[in-house]
Scaffold this motif. Structure first.
Motif, mmCIF file in Angstrom:
data_model
loop_
_atom_site.group_PDB
_atom_site.id
_atom_site.type_symbol
_atom_site.label_atom_id
_atom_site.label_comp_id
_atom_site.label_asym_id
_atom_site.label_seq_id
_atom_site.Cartn_x
_atom_site.Cartn_y
_atom_site.Cartn_z
ATOM 1 N N THR A 53 0.867 -1.178 0.000
ATOM 2 C CA THR A 53 0.000 0.000 0.000
ATOM 3 C C THR A 53 0.898 1.219 0.000
ATOM 4 O O THR A 53 1.737 1.370 0.888
ATOM 5 C CB THR A 53 -0.888 0.049 1.265
ATOM 6 O OG1 THR A 53 -1.616 -1.171 1.351
ATOM 7 C CG2 THR A 53 -1.865 1.209 1.207
ATOM 8 N N HIS A 67 8.566 0.721 -2.390
ATOM 9 C CA HIS A 67 7.437 -0.220 -2.350
ATOM 10 C C HIS A 67 7.613 -1.329 -3.391
ATOM 11 O O HIS A 67 7.307 -2.495 -3.123
ATOM 12 C CB HIS A 67 6.111 0.512 -2.566
ATOM 13 C CG HIS A 67 5.637 1.228 -1.335
ATOM 14 N ND1 HIS A 67 5.080 0.570 -0.256
ATOM 15 C CD2 HIS A 67 5.665 2.542 -1.001
ATOM 16 C CE1 HIS A 67 4.785 1.456 0.691
ATOM 17 N NE2 HIS A 67 5.127 2.653 0.265
ATOM 18 N N LYS A 167 4.946 -9.234 3.083
ATOM 19 C CA LYS A 167 3.649 -8.555 3.151
ATOM 20 C C LYS A 167 2.645 -9.420 2.392
ATOM 21 O O LYS A 167 2.346 -9.190 1.223
ATOM 22 C CB LYS A 167 3.775 -7.142 2.570
ATOM 23 C CG LYS A 167 2.692 -6.212 3.070
ATOM 24 C CD LYS A 167 3.086 -4.772 2.845
ATOM 25 C CE LYS A 167 1.907 -3.840 2.949
ATOM 26 N NZ LYS A 167 1.245 -3.801 4.234
ATOM 27 N N TYR A 171 -3.673 -11.507 6.107
ATOM 28 C CA TYR A 171 -3.674 -10.510 7.186
ATOM 29 C C TYR A 171 -4.830 -10.732 8.168
ATOM 30 O O TYR A 171 -5.109 -9.856 8.977
ATOM 31 C CB TYR A 171 -3.737 -9.091 6.597
ATOM 32 C CG TYR A 171 -2.374 -8.397 6.574
ATOM 33 C CD1 TYR A 171 -1.228 -9.092 6.219
ATOM 34 C CD2 TYR A 171 -2.246 -7.054 6.911
ATOM 35 C CE1 TYR A 171 0.011 -8.467 6.189
ATOM 36 C CE2 TYR A 171 -1.007 -6.414 6.890
ATOM 37 C CZ TYR A 171 0.114 -7.130 6.531
ATOM 38 O OH TYR A 171 1.345 -6.519 6.512
ATOM 39 N N GLU A 200 6.044 -5.022 15.939
ATOM 40 C CA GLU A 200 5.413 -4.047 15.042
ATOM 41 C C GLU A 200 3.922 -4.079 15.322
ATOM 42 O O GLU A 200 3.424 -4.973 16.001
ATOM 43 C CB GLU A 200 5.670 -4.413 13.571
ATOM 44 C CG GLU A 200 5.047 -5.754 13.196
ATOM 45 C CD GLU A 200 5.382 -6.259 11.793
ATOM 46 O OE1 GLU A 200 5.835 -5.473 10.952
ATOM 47 O OE2 GLU A 200 5.162 -7.462 11.559
ATOM 48 N N PRO A 202 -0.071 -4.283 13.600
ATOM 49 C CA PRO A 202 -0.577 -5.090 12.483
ATOM 50 C C PRO A 202 -0.437 -4.431 11.112
ATOM 51 O O PRO A 202 -0.327 -5.134 10.104
ATOM 52 C CB PRO A 202 -2.057 -5.285 12.835
ATOM 53 C CG PRO A 202 -2.088 -5.215 14.327
ATOM 54 C CD PRO A 202 -1.057 -4.184 14.700
ATOM 55 N N SER A 204 1.539 -1.201 10.875
ATOM 56 C CA SER A 204 2.437 -0.048 11.045
ATOM 57 C C SER A 204 3.722 -0.445 11.749
ATOM 58 O O SER A 204 3.775 -1.469 12.420
ATOM 59 C CB SER A 204 1.779 1.045 11.914
ATOM 60 O OG SER A 204 0.504 1.367 11.454
ATOM 61 N N THR A 205 4.716 0.416 11.617
ATOM 62 C CA THR A 205 6.009 0.231 12.281
ATOM 63 C C THR A 205 6.060 1.090 13.539
ATOM 64 O O THR A 205 5.525 2.199 13.562
ATOM 65 C CB THR A 205 7.143 0.688 11.330
ATOM 66 O OG1 THR A 205 6.947 0.083 10.060
ATOM 67 C CG2 THR A 205 8.513 0.310 11.860
ATOM 68 N N LEU A 224 8.050 -6.508 9.105
ATOM 69 C CA LEU A 224 8.148 -5.878 7.797
ATOM 70 C C LEU A 224 9.081 -4.669 7.879
ATOM 71 O O LEU A 224 8.990 -3.880 8.825
ATOM 72 C CB LEU A 224 6.741 -5.426 7.381
ATOM 73 C CG LEU A 224 6.566 -5.069 5.934
ATOM 74 C CD1 LEU A 224 6.558 -6.343 5.084
ATOM 75 C CD2 LEU A 224 5.252 -4.328 5.727
ATOM 76 N N GLY A 226 9.688 -1.186 7.167
ATOM 77 C CA GLY A 226 8.755 -0.101 6.818
ATOM 78 C C GLY A 226 9.404 0.970 5.946
ATOM 79 O O GLY A 226 10.529 1.398 6.216
ATOM 80 N N GLN A 229 9.121 4.329 8.084
ATOM 81 C CA GLN A 229 10.147 4.377 9.137
ATOM 82 C C GLN A 229 11.478 4.857 8.559
ATOM 83 O O GLN A 229 12.164 5.692 9.157
ATOM 84 C CB GLN A 229 10.276 2.980 9.764
ATOM 85 C CG GLN A 229 11.422 2.814 10.741
ATOM 86 C CD GLN A 229 12.664 2.258 10.058
ATOM 87 O OE1 GLN A 229 12.574 1.328 9.257
ATOM 88 N NE2 GLN A 229 13.813 2.833 10.344
ATOM 89 N N VAL A 262 3.919 4.307 12.515
ATOM 90 C CA VAL A 262 4.036 4.974 11.218
ATOM 91 C C VAL A 262 3.717 3.990 10.090
ATOM 92 O O VAL A 262 4.060 2.816 10.156
ATOM 93 C CB VAL A 262 5.446 5.595 10.989
ATOM 94 C CG1 VAL A 262 5.774 6.609 12.068
ATOM 95 C CG2 VAL A 262 6.539 4.542 10.926
ATOM 96 N N SER A 264 2.444 4.135 5.508
ATOM 97 C CA SER A 264 2.345 4.967 4.308
ATOM 98 C C SER A 264 1.087 5.833 4.251
ATOM 99 O O SER A 264 1.117 6.943 3.751
ATOM 100 C CB SER A 264 2.384 4.084 3.065
ATOM 101 O OG SER A 264 3.601 3.409 3.022
HETATM 102 N N1 PLP Z 1 4.286 -3.288 9.409
HETATM 103 C C1 PLP Z 1 3.251 -3.957 8.830
HETATM 104 C C2 PLP Z 1 2.898 -5.328 9.325
HETATM 105 C C3 PLP Z 1 2.542 -3.373 7.767
HETATM 106 O O1 PLP Z 1 1.534 -4.025 7.182
HETATM 107 C C4 PLP Z 1 2.904 -2.064 7.334
HETATM 108 C C5 PLP Z 1 2.223 -1.391 6.231
HETATM 109 O O2 PLP Z 1 1.183 -1.710 5.800
HETATM 110 C C6 PLP Z 1 3.954 -1.411 7.966
HETATM 111 C C7 PLP Z 1 4.633 -2.055 8.990
HETATM 112 C C8 PLP Z 1 4.367 -0.027 7.541
HETATM 113 O O3 PLP Z 1 4.989 -0.049 6.286
HETATM 114 P P1 PLP Z 1 5.070 1.248 5.361
HETATM 115 O O4 PLP Z 1 5.629 2.338 6.195
HETATM 116 O O5 PLP Z 1 5.965 0.850 4.268
HETATM 117 O O6 PLP Z 1 3.682 1.547 4.920
#
Ligand code: PLP
Length: 298
Positions: A53, A67, A167, A171, A200, A202, A204-205, A224, A226, A229, A262, A264
């Protein structure tokens, strides 16, 4: 849903050379209301696929290359064919062009293993407006509930088939964790490894500040990596803060001078409570982080 555009990507066409008319000729617009996915698609029946995303601001998709790099990384972890970056770039550009310039939006990239038995992946891009869903969190902050993820922090090394750090479209567990967090009176969950390290959220970081140091959980612990981040760390280090990837315990997090989730589309939302422990809201740094995230190059 309003303001949703769907573009179907012919992944099989990406095996050949770029068509004379360009990659956009391998992308076809569909209606979000049209039945598009076969019921035999392994994304629908097994969650077997990957996604990304990315944010769209002023009609510009943000952080396309990070991405796409992460999409390729997830594809490799799931033994899916490597995405053709040029074809996906064309689909992202086409999706962004369909969004209004004056609203924050998002683009989802989806790649599945395809209909059962065909071996042909299904791929699409979905562009939608985000409205102001996260504005209140960015201003007022959010409360997180710590939830055990049930894995040790070294799961990526000991059990790579669990796909921790990819990713994937599976989910459902992440969504269940968010529901459990809400049952506990929080706004979001924050996963903790079974051996006691903060991981983390679900979607976000986590970032935390201790004095002039900002930290985030190490990315080799089954989480993941991020993109937001990384942008926050770039911004923070250029402003003189030290930035580090660490192993962080819940007890350490509870003593942070500030912390954020944080991502996207969410951008930086300050954490004001970890379970029953209040955390200070650093208004100035939160606003500066969000200004920096909003000003990112495409
Ligand atoms: N951690 C998880 C599990 C995520 O699904 C996401 C984004 O959807 C993130 C962290 C944050 O990633 P990003 O900053 O690249 O959106």
């Amino acid at each position: 849903m309003t303001n949703v555009a769907v573009l179907l990507i012919d992944v099989a066409a990406a095996d050949a050379a770029e068509p004379a008319e360009g990659w956009s000729s391998t992308i076809r617009r569909s209606s979000p209301d049209a039945p598009t996915l076969l019921v035999t698609d392994l994304a629908a029946i097994r969650g077997d696929g990957i996604f990304e995303t990315l944010g769209v601001l002023g009609g510009h998709p943000q952080q396309v290359e990070p991405h796409l790099a992460r999409l390729a990384h997830s594809a490799a972890m799931l033994d899916l064919p490597a995405p053709n970056a040029a074809q996906w770039r064309a689909a992202i550009a086409a999706g962004a062009a369909l969004l209004p310039d004056d609203e924050q939006g998002g683009i989802k990239l989806v790649l599945t293993r395809g209909p059962e038995g065909t071996g042909v992946p299904t791929a699409w891009v979905m562009a939608s407006t985000a409205g102001n869903a996260f504005e209140s969190e960015r201003t007022n902050g959010l409360r997180v509930a710590l939830l055990d993820r049930g894995y040790d922090h070294n799961v990526a090394q000991t059990a790579p088939w669990l796909l921790a750090g990819a990713k994937t479209l599976s989910y459902a567990v992440n969504m269940a964790a968010q529901r459990e967090a809400r049952r506990r009176g929080a706004d979001d969950a924050l996963f903790v490894s079974s051996d006691g390290y903060v991981l983390e959220a679900p979607t976000s970081t986590l970032i935390a500040r201790f004095g002039d140091r900002i930290v985030t959980p190490r990315t080799d612990i089954g989480i993941l990596a991020g993109t937001s981040q990384l942008s926050v760390f770039d911004f923070a280090t250029s402003g003189g803060l030290k930035a580090e990837e660490v192993l962080l315990t819940p007890d350490e997090l509870r003593t942070a001078d500030a912390a954020w989730l944080v991502s996207s589309v969410r951008l930086a939302a300050p954490i004001i409570a970890v379970d029953d422990t209040q955390l200070p809201l650093d208004r100035e740094l939160t606003d500066a982080m969000n200004t920096a995230l909003l000003a990112r190059e495409v």
